[in-house]
Write a protein that holds these residues in place. Structure first.
Motif, PDB file in Angstrom:
ATOM      1  N   GLN A 190       0.818  -1.217   0.000  1.00 59.03           N
ATOM      2  CA  GLN A 190       0.000   0.000   0.000  1.00 59.03           C
ATOM      3  C   GLN A 190       0.850   1.266   0.000  1.00 59.03           C
ATOM      4  OE1 GLN A 190      -2.938  -1.376   3.211  1.00 59.03           O
ATOM      5  NE2 GLN A 190      -4.201  -0.029   1.959  1.00 59.03           N
ATOM      6  N   ASN A 191       2.104   1.150   0.389  1.00 55.59           N
ATOM      7  CA  ASN A 191       2.984   2.320   0.336  1.00 55.59           C
ATOM      8  C   ASN A 191       3.223   2.781  -1.092  1.00 55.59           C
ATOM      9  OD1 ASN A 191       3.494   2.410   3.211  1.00 55.59           O
ATOM     10  ND2 ASN A 191       4.733   0.578   2.926  1.00 55.59           N
ATOM     11  N   GLU A 192       2.975   1.877  -2.045  1.00 57.97           N
ATOM     12  CA  GLU A 192       3.099   2.227  -3.463  1.00 57.97           C
ATOM     13  C   GLU A 192       1.738   2.476  -4.102  1.00 57.97           C
ATOM     14  OE1 GLU A 192       5.220  -0.953  -5.251  1.00 57.97           O
ATOM     15  OE2 GLU A 192       6.959  -0.773  -3.938  1.00 57.97           O
ATOM     16  N   GLY A 193       0.689   2.530  -3.277  1.00 55.26           N
ATOM     17  CA  GLY A 193      -0.648   2.796  -3.792  1.00 55.26           C
ATOM     18  C   GLY A 193      -1.334   1.572  -4.363  1.00 55.26           C
ATOM     19  N   LEU A 194      -0.752   0.380  -4.174  1.00 57.46           N
ATOM     20  CA  LEU A 194      -1.344  -0.850  -4.712  1.00 57.46           C
ATOM     21  C   LEU A 194      -2.330  -1.440  -3.714  1.00 57.46           C
ATOM     22  CD1 LEU A 194       1.907  -2.454  -6.149  1.00 57.46           C
ATOM     23  CD2 LEU A 194       0.216  -1.059  -7.364  1.00 57.46           C
ATOM     24  N   MET A 195      -3.345  -2.116  -4.238  1.00 63.74           N
ATOM     25  CA  MET A 195      -4.330  -2.732  -3.350  1.00 63.74           C
ATOM     26  C   MET A 195      -4.842  -4.024  -3.986  1.00 63.74           C
ATOM     27  SD  MET A 195      -7.607  -1.012  -1.454  1.00 63.74           S
ATOM     28  CE  MET A 195      -8.656  -0.865  -2.892  1.00 63.74           C
ATOM     29  N   TYR A 196      -4.712  -5.140  -3.230  1.00 65.15           N
ATOM     30  CA  TYR A 196      -5.178  -6.437  -3.687  1.00 65.15           C
ATOM     31  C   TYR A 196      -6.128  -7.012  -2.631  1.00 65.15           C
ATOM     32  CZ  TYR A 196      -0.726  -5.830  -6.167  1.00 65.15           C
ATOM     33  OH  TYR A 196       0.318  -5.324  -6.901  1.00 65.15           O
ATOM     34  N   PHE A 197      -6.680  -8.159  -2.947  1.00 64.42           N
ATOM     35  CA  PHE A 197      -7.450  -8.860  -1.917  1.00 64.42           C
ATOM     36  C   PHE A 197      -6.548  -9.213  -0.729  1.00 64.42           C
ATOM     37  CE2 PHE A 197     -10.145 -10.278  -5.668  1.00 64.42           C
ATOM     38  CZ  PHE A 197     -11.194  -9.416  -5.367  1.00 64.42           C
ATOM     39  N   GLN A 198      -5.291  -9.576  -1.029  1.00 60.75           N
ATOM     40  CA  GLN A 198      -4.341  -9.913   0.041  1.00 60.75           C
ATOM     41  C   GLN A 198      -4.008  -8.718   0.924  1.00 60.75           C
ATOM     42  OE1 GLN A 198      -4.055 -10.648  -3.194  1.00 60.75           O
ATOM     43  NE2 GLN A 198      -2.986 -12.600  -3.541  1.00 60.75           N
ATOM     44  N   THR A 199      -4.255  -7.503   0.402  1.00 52.65           N
ATOM     45  CA  THR A 199      -4.036  -6.306   1.212  1.00 52.65           C
ATOM     46  C   THR A 199      -5.016  -6.268   2.373  1.00 52.65           C
ATOM     47  OG1 THR A 199      -3.292  -5.113  -0.766  1.00 52.65           O
ATOM     48  CG2 THR A 199      -3.907  -3.796   1.148  1.00 52.65           C
ATOM     49  N   ASP A 200      -6.272  -6.575   2.102  1.00 54.39           N
ATOM     50  CA  ASP A 200      -7.265  -6.664   3.180  1.00 54.39           C
ATOM     51  C   ASP A 200      -6.919  -7.782   4.164  1.00 54.39           C
ATOM     52  OD1 ASP A 200      -8.697  -4.574   2.100  1.00 54.39           O
ATOM     53  OD2 ASP A 200     -10.167  -5.843   1.074  1.00 54.39           O
ATOM     54  N   VAL A 201      -6.372  -8.876   3.648  1.00 54.22           N
ATOM     55  CA  VAL A 201      -5.982 -10.006   4.506  1.00 54.22           C
ATOM     56  C   VAL A 201      -4.884  -9.584   5.476  1.00 54.22           C
ATOM     57  CG1 VAL A 201      -4.889 -12.292   4.505  1.00 54.22           C
ATOM     58  CG2 VAL A 201      -6.706 -11.774   2.855  1.00 54.22           C
ATOM     59  N   TYR A 202      -3.916  -8.793   4.981  1.00 52.63           N
ATOM     60  CA  TYR A 202      -2.832  -8.308   5.849  1.00 52.63           C
ATOM     61  C   TYR A 202      -3.387  -7.436   6.981  1.00 52.63           C
ATOM     62  CZ  TYR A 202       1.713  -6.296   7.155  1.00 52.63           C
ATOM     63  OH  TYR A 202       2.834  -5.901   7.854  1.00 52.63           O
ATOM     64  N   SER A 203      -4.273  -6.512   6.636  1.00 52.92           N
ATOM     65  CA  SER A 203      -4.860  -5.628   7.657  1.00 52.92           C
ATOM     66  C   SER A 203      -5.703  -6.413   8.654  1.00 52.92           C
ATOM     67  CB  SER A 203      -5.709  -4.546   6.981  1.00 52.92           C
ATOM     68  OG  SER A 203      -4.923  -3.759   6.112  1.00 52.92           O
ATOM     69  N   TYR A 204      -6.378  -7.447   8.162  1.00 56.60           N
ATOM     70  CA  TYR A 204      -7.123  -8.347   9.053  1.00 56.60           C
ATOM     71  C   TYR A 204      -6.175  -8.975  10.080  1.00 56.60           C
ATOM     72  CZ  TYR A 204      -9.575 -12.710  10.337  1.00 56.60           C
ATOM     73  OH  TYR A 204     -10.142 -13.764  11.021  1.00 56.60           O
ATOM     74  N   GLY A 205      -5.006  -9.422   9.629  1.00 51.31           N
ATOM     75  CA  GLY A 205      -4.021 -10.013  10.539  1.00 51.31           C
ATOM     76  C   GLY A 205      -3.534  -9.018  11.580  1.00 51.31           C
ATOM     77  N   ILE A 206      -3.372  -7.748  11.181  1.00 50.13           N
ATOM     78  CA  ILE A 206      -2.947  -6.718  12.137  1.00 50.13           C
ATOM     79  C   ILE A 206      -3.998  -6.537  13.237  1.00 50.13           C
ATOM     80  CG2 ILE A 206      -2.407  -4.272  12.422  1.00 50.13           C
ATOM     81  CD1 ILE A 206      -0.172  -5.683  11.079  1.00 50.13           C
ATOM     82  N   ILE A 207      -5.270  -6.560  12.859  1.00 50.81           N
ATOM     83  CA  ILE A 207      -6.333  -6.401  13.858  1.00 50.81           C
ATOM     84  C   ILE A 207      -6.323  -7.557  14.861  1.00 50.81           C
ATOM     85  CG2 ILE A 207      -8.838  -6.519  14.150  1.00 50.81           C
ATOM     86  CD1 ILE A 207      -9.184  -4.661  11.864  1.00 50.81           C
ATOM     87  N   LEU A 208      -6.210  -8.796  14.368  1.00 53.12           N
ATOM     88  CA  LEU A 208      -6.149  -9.942  15.288  1.00 53.12           C
ATOM     89  C   LEU A 208      -4.914  -9.851  16.183  1.00 53.12           C
ATOM     90  CD1 LEU A 208      -7.338 -13.087  13.308  1.00 53.12           C
ATOM     91  CD2 LEU A 208      -8.649 -11.427  14.627  1.00 53.12           C
ATOM     92  N   TYR A 209      -3.790  -9.457  15.607  1.00 55.66           N
ATOM     93  CA  TYR A 209      -2.565  -9.286  16.396  1.00 55.66           C
ATOM     94  C   TYR A 209      -2.798  -8.273  17.516  1.00 55.66           C
ATOM     95  CZ  TYR A 209       2.451  -8.558  17.320  1.00 55.66           C
ATOM     96  OH  TYR A 209       3.684  -8.473  17.919  1.00 55.66           O
ATOM     97  N   GLU A 210      -3.464  -7.170  17.201  1.00 47.63           N
ATOM     98  CA  GLU A 210      -3.710  -6.123  18.192  1.00 47.63           C
ATOM     99  C   GLU A 210      -4.609  -6.625  19.326  1.00 47.63           C
ATOM    100  OE1 GLU A 210      -5.038  -1.406  18.232  1.00 47.63           O
ATOM    101  OE2 GLU A 210      -5.972  -2.774  16.782  1.00 47.63           O
ATOM    102  N   LEU A 211      -5.608  -7.418  18.989  1.00 48.01           N
ATOM    103  CA  LEU A 211      -6.515  -7.929  20.014  1.00 48.01           C
ATOM    104  C   LEU A 211      -5.822  -8.936  20.931  1.00 48.01           C
ATOM    105  CD1 LEU A 211      -9.796  -8.460  17.951  1.00 48.01           C
ATOM    106  CD2 LEU A 211      -9.040  -6.444  19.209  1.00 48.01           C
TER     107      LEU A 211
END
Length: 474
Positions: A190-211
């Motif tokens: 995302q730092n290069e402005g790209l967005m894939y389905f796997q991008t949402d998966v990465y952010s999902y992992g960050i949320i679980l990690y935070e919890l």
């Protein structure tokens, strides 16, 4: 509350809920009691025409968003309307208003700094359901973070909000992310402005990690450019810190030791999912929310299905248990080697048993073997001679029988006339050693005397009568 103004005909602004570089969210109201949430996008659209690139991109993305609500989902916010504001020509998206706190608020006091395992699994399941639902209709969210997931106090569900970023063009998205995005939740691409389905998966992992841990893996110290760049590089280059170690440090002090121990037992399959979601290489993550949800279901079922011990998500647990058992075996082997050699001890309930050390037993066996060898050598050399001599002297009869009259006479009992008994032995017996011959003669004479005394008791009476008793004193 901000000044009330009309967003569009029939939609009244009730005040700002949240503002930011990616747009502002206002509380809106249609005529009547219906409350909604309105997302205003930061890029203005000057003309509502297909000749305007921004308007064209917005329309395309809105068409995708409409597909999200073609099939209702309790974990995805309902999109009600979209359009352009009357003043300022800003595009907006009108969504269902969710009454309740977001995850960011639920991790702050007076709430606990970490979620319980039960609540983590519940959120993981519902958020994966939301992603799967969106990805089935080819909608990428692009802005999954703590304050875009709300807990609906009326239904008890977690709901994914704010599809504003998905309605932006690539250029708009790239500019928005660099300057105002929640960079702690953004995937490296995302730092290069790209967005894939796997991008949402990465952010999902960050949320679980935070919890689980009580904080994101790479926290943002301040909103300065230097701090944002450091977090961005950390997502691209650094290893993710140990989530369980952070969880142990952030467990609430108010919890009992028993509850703390139980809450540290995060399922291995859940940690495995988080780890795969946070892979820096896009190809190493789950391909989409659909695959992510399937993995979550398989992991939870595998944990309950004891008939399948080789379940993929339980591999880490089995390996750790195997290492623990191998360590125990090694420990017992080392202790066994340190113990002294056991001594042969008789059982306490056997009175006839004899205690004997190993050393004494070996010496006894050596002496016994030596004595056996010595006896064998002696018997091999002198055995034949001894045997024939003893047998002939003891059991062979003499050639001339003794005279009975002479035996009965007490006077002639010790005279040389008894010598005929000592006849010459045959030639083969004359080679007997003198000591053996003397022994045989002695044995034979004793036998003959005993026989004479037994056969002729008169011998004892005559001896007594002839005995000289004159010198006896009484």
């Amino acid at each position: 509350m901000s000044k009330v103004f009309t967003i569009t005909e029939g939609l009244e602004n009730m005040g700002a809920l949240r503002t930011g570089g990616q747009g502002s969210v206002y509380k809106g109201r249609r005529y009547g009691p219906i409350i909604t949430a309105v997302k205003l996008l930061p890029t203005p659209i000057h003309t509502e025409s297909t000749d305007d690139k921004n308007f064209r991109n917005f329309q395309n993305e809105v068409e995708k968003l409409k597909k999200v609500n073609e099939e209702p989902n309790p974990n995805v916010v309902k999109i009600l309307n979209s359009g352009i504001t009357e003043s300022g020509s800003f595009p907006f998206i009108e969504m269902e208003f969710i009454d309740g706190p977001d995850l960011e608020d639920l991790l702050k006091p007076p709430h606990e700094p970490v979620f319980t395992i039960k609540e983590i699994i519940k959120l993981a399941d519902q958020l994966a359901n939301a992603l799967s639902h969106c990805h089935k209709v080819s909608v990428k969210h692009g802005d999954i973070k703590s304050n875009n997931v709300k807990f609906n106090v009326h239904t008890g569900n977690y709901v994914l909000l704010d599809f504003g970023l998905s309605a932006m063009s690539d250029d708009q998205r790239r500019t928005s992310i660099r300057h105002a995005g929640a960079i702690e939740f953004m995937a490296p691409e995302q730092n290069e402005g790209l967005m894939y389905f796997q991008t949402d998966v990465y952010s999902y992992g960050i949320i679980l990690y935070e919890l689980i841990a009580g904080r994101v893996p790479f926290p943002l110290k301040d909103n300065g450019e230097t701090a944002r760049t450091a977090v961005m590089l950390a997502h691209m280059e650094l290893e993710v810190p140990d989530v369980m170690e952070l969880r142990r440090k952030n467990l609430p002090q108010s919890w009992t030791d028993e509850k703390k121990e139980m809450e540290m037992m995060v399922p291995a399959w859940l940690l495995q999912i988080v780890n795969k979601c946070l892979q820096k290489d896009v190809s190493n993550r789950f391909a989409s929310g659909i695959e992510l949800q399937e993995a979550l279901v398989q992991g939870s079922i595998g944990a309950l299905n004891t008939s399948r011990p080789d379940e993929a998500w339980n591999t880490d647990v089995l390996l750790k248990e195997n290492e623990r058992l191998q360590g125990l075996v090694l420990y017992y082997q080392e202790n066994e080697a340190k113990q002294p050699a056991p001594t042969i001890v008789a059982a306490p309930d056997d009175p006839k048993s004899v205690r004997m050390s190993k050393t004494v037993f070996i010496m006894f066996m050596i002496l016994l073997c030596g004595f056996t060898v010595f006896s064998a050598v002696v018997m091999d050399k002198f055995g034949g001679r001894i045997y024939h001599g003893v047998v002939n002297r003891l059991f062979k009869p003499s050639k001339k029988k003794p005279d009975s009259a002479r035996i009965s006479s007490p006077v002639q009992s010790d005279t040389p006339q008894q010598k005929p008994i000592e006849n010459k032995l045959p030639e083969e017996e004359q080679t007997i050693p003198p000591e053996v011959d003397s022994t045989a003669d002695s044995i034979l004479r004793n036998i003959q005397r005993a026989k004479q005394r037994h056969d002729n008791p008169q011998f004892y009476r005559d001896s007594v009568n002839k005995a000289d008793t004159s010198n006896l004193n009484f």
